[in-house]
Enzyme design. Sequence first.
Site, PDB file in Angstrom:
ATOM      1  N   THR A  85       0.823  -1.209   0.000  1.00 62.59           N
ATOM      2  CA  THR A  85       0.000   0.000   0.000  1.00 62.59           C
ATOM      3  C   THR A  85       0.856   1.256   0.000  1.00 62.59           C
ATOM      4  O   THR A  85       0.527   2.245  -0.666  1.00 62.59           O
ATOM      5  CB  THR A  85      -0.936   0.005   1.222  1.00 62.59           C
ATOM      6  OG1 THR A  85      -1.712  -1.200   1.219  1.00 62.59           O
ATOM      7  CG2 THR A  85      -1.871   1.201   1.201  1.00 62.59           C
ATOM      8  N   GLU A  86       1.948   1.219   0.730  1.00 64.03           N
ATOM      9  CA  GLU A  86       2.806   2.400   0.851  1.00 64.03           C
ATOM     10  C   GLU A  86       3.589   2.704  -0.420  1.00 64.03           C
ATOM     11  O   GLU A  86       3.652   3.850  -0.859  1.00 64.03           O
ATOM     12  CB  GLU A  86       3.782   2.222   2.025  1.00 64.03           C
ATOM     13  CG  GLU A  86       3.154   2.312   3.407  1.00 64.03           C
ATOM     14  CD  GLU A  86       2.784   3.741   3.791  1.00 64.03           C
ATOM     15  OE1 GLU A  86       3.101   4.676   3.026  1.00 64.03           O
ATOM     16  OE2 GLU A  86       2.182   3.916   4.858  1.00 64.03           O
TER      17      GLU A  86
END
Length: 215
Positions: A85-86
């Site tokens: 996600t990052e």
Amino acid sequence: MPQTSRYQKRYGKKVKKGKGKKRVIILLVMAVAAVVLIFNTSKFYNKTENKLQKLSYPVKYSEYVEKAAQDYDLDPALIYSVMRTESHFDPEAQSSVGACGIMQIMPSSFEWLQEKRGCPDTYTSQDLFNPKICIDYGSYLLKYFLDYYGNERCAIAAYNAGFVVSDWLADKQYSADGENLQSIPYPETESYVSKVENAKQMYIKLYYSDNNSSK
């Protein structure tokens, strides 16, 4: 007079018993073959779908992730989901606000974490672009938030938004019991938490469920 069969009525022929049995056997063989074909096609489709999903949810840097999971008693699926996600596993990623590396840690947070661990000034912000270091410190930060808030949802929210999560927990509008978040006022953080939680479920399904014992 014997009753005339439908076949005889339609074609005006008499069906021999031997040919009738042969026809039944052929039909049975064809039915079994069709079932086998459907089963194998379904199996092939499931395997193909699984491979495609694994391409979208890879387990990169597994050596560092598994070590961090063991060191900090974390679910590796959570670490992978945060990394995905990052930064989508890009060790060179850098956000517009200055977050660095594969787990997108702010340099100021990196300094604070080093102080918390009793090793200040051991690394510089440039070291966050080293996956081994960034995964270790990002996982340490996740563990810190998990211990601090006592549940994973709040820890994930704090990884994105910081200690403002404490303000949300103190607000009845967002938390009924002061411990769990029923809603998140920041749309960015709400979206972030949802993405991490959904990714974690996919990682469990693809790599850590009983049906996927091998990675």
